[in-house]
Design a protein around this motif. Sequence first.
Motif, PDB file in Angstrom:
ATOM      1  N   THR A 106     -52.700  16.077  68.432  1.00 53.92           N
ATOM      2  CA  THR A 106     -53.139  15.951  69.826  1.00 53.92           C
ATOM      3  C   THR A 106     -52.085  15.236  70.653  1.00 53.92           C
ATOM      4  N   GLU A 107     -51.457  14.231  70.058  1.00 58.27           N
ATOM      5  CA  GLU A 107     -50.405  13.498  70.757  1.00 58.27           C
ATOM      6  C   GLU A 107     -49.257  14.423  71.121  1.00 58.27           C
ATOM      7  N   ARG A 108     -48.838  15.256  70.174  1.00 56.38           N
ATOM      8  CA  ARG A 108     -47.726  16.181  70.448  1.00 56.38           C
ATOM      9  C   ARG A 108     -48.108  17.201  71.529  1.00 56.38           C
ATOM     10  N   ILE A 109     -49.344  17.688  71.471  1.00 54.97           N
ATOM     11  CA  ILE A 109     -49.812  18.623  72.500  1.00 54.97           C
ATOM     12  C   ILE A 109     -49.788  17.951  73.868  1.00 54.97           C
ATOM     13  N   THR A 110     -50.180  16.676  73.906  1.00 54.49           N
ATOM     14  CA  THR A 110     -50.216  15.948  75.174  1.00 54.49           C
ATOM     15  C   THR A 110     -48.813  15.689  75.699  1.00 54.49           C
ATOM     16  N   PHE A 111     -47.856  15.464  74.819  1.00 58.37           N
ATOM     17  CA  PHE A 111     -46.456  15.367  75.241  1.00 58.37           C
ATOM     18  C   PHE A 111     -46.061  16.625  76.016  1.00 58.37           C
ATOM     19  N   VAL A 112     -46.384  17.778  75.444  1.00 57.22           N
ATOM     20  CA  VAL A 112     -45.992  19.056  76.060  1.00 57.22           C
ATOM     21  C   VAL A 112     -46.724  19.266  77.385  1.00 57.22           C
ATOM     22  N   LEU A 113     -48.014  18.955  77.426  1.00 55.85           N
ATOM     23  CA  LEU A 113     -48.772  19.101  78.669  1.00 55.85           C
ATOM     24  C   LEU A 113     -48.245  18.171  79.755  1.00 55.85           C
ATOM     25  N   THR A 114     -47.819  16.979  79.363  1.00 62.59           N
ATOM     26  CA  THR A 114     -47.222  16.051  80.330  1.00 62.59           C
ATOM     27  C   THR A 114     -45.958  16.654  80.919  1.00 62.59           C
ATOM     28  N   TRP A 115     -45.156  17.265  80.085  1.00 64.87           N
ATOM     29  CA  TRP A 115     -43.924  17.932  80.555  1.00 64.87           C
ATOM     30  C   TRP A 115     -44.254  19.077  81.503  1.00 64.87           C
ATOM     31  N   ILE A 116     -45.269  19.859  81.165  1.00 67.04           N
ATOM     32  CA  ILE A 116     -45.631  21.003  82.002  1.00 67.04           C
ATOM     33  C   ILE A 116     -46.095  20.547  83.382  1.00 67.04           C
ATOM     34  N   PHE A 117     -46.936  19.522  83.427  1.00 71.01           N
ATOM     35  CA  PHE A 117     -47.499  19.110  84.714  1.00 71.01           C
ATOM     36  C   PHE A 117     -46.577  18.176  85.501  1.00 71.01           C
ATOM     37  N   GLN A 118     -45.755  17.382  84.820  1.00 66.53           N
ATOM     38  CA  GLN A 118     -44.796  16.538  85.554  1.00 66.53           C
ATOM     39  C   GLN A 118     -43.528  17.305  85.882  1.00 66.53           C
TER      40      GLN A 118
END
Length: 247
Positions: A37-49
Amino acid sequence: MAIVIFVLVLWYGGLFFQSFFLHRYAAHQVFTMSKTTERITFVLTWIFQGSSYLSAYGYGVMHRMHHAYTDTEKDPHSPAYDDNLFSMMWRTKTVYQDINKERIAVDKRFTKNVPQWKSFDAFASSRFSRLLWITLYILFFVYFTTAAWQWALLPITFLMAPIHGVIINWFGHIYGYVNFKMKNTSKNLFRFDFLMMGEGYHNNHHKYASRANFGVKWYEVDVTYVIIKILNAFGIIRLKPVAVAQK
């Protein structure tokens, strides 16, 4: 209308992951999540930021320093030690980069358990990644802009995360009201934080740094905390008891 919706999605999407992942998870660890989940959230942070992507490690360490040294010379961002918001954010950028590139020694209390994914951060923070997002934003505006004034919103998409930082770290220490008298200048920006999804309750947060809910009064609705409660209910994350119970 498409441009306005696009900017709002980037504003609140980027803000959510900054508040949820970088702030409450990386810096304060008010909840836990699995490594996947942490790794997925890293990627989602990149997508939205996007072009203004912030490293969880750099942000987490710097924010812990902010709490430890609030409104002193060691504070990475304080209106008390900068003449204007631009000089404050330049100093913030310098400290952030020094942490990420390991150019300064950092006390272990600021780095303990802060999530780090060096290879992904290197890519997401790279010039290639930032230029890629900027190019995509420009193409979106070229295709969907229907009025000249909408182009004024384009720079906001490039600098979303720094703008969020300015609102809290500059204005959140100058304007607003206080629930708690403290030895710092932190203030709550809004009675209901519609703009910053709970981050605007800055005085509350400085009083109870490890509390998951930044709102204290009944009208101080913390939208990010509401989402956190939902994610916790579905077992995606697990709130720590102290983060929920602290009053």
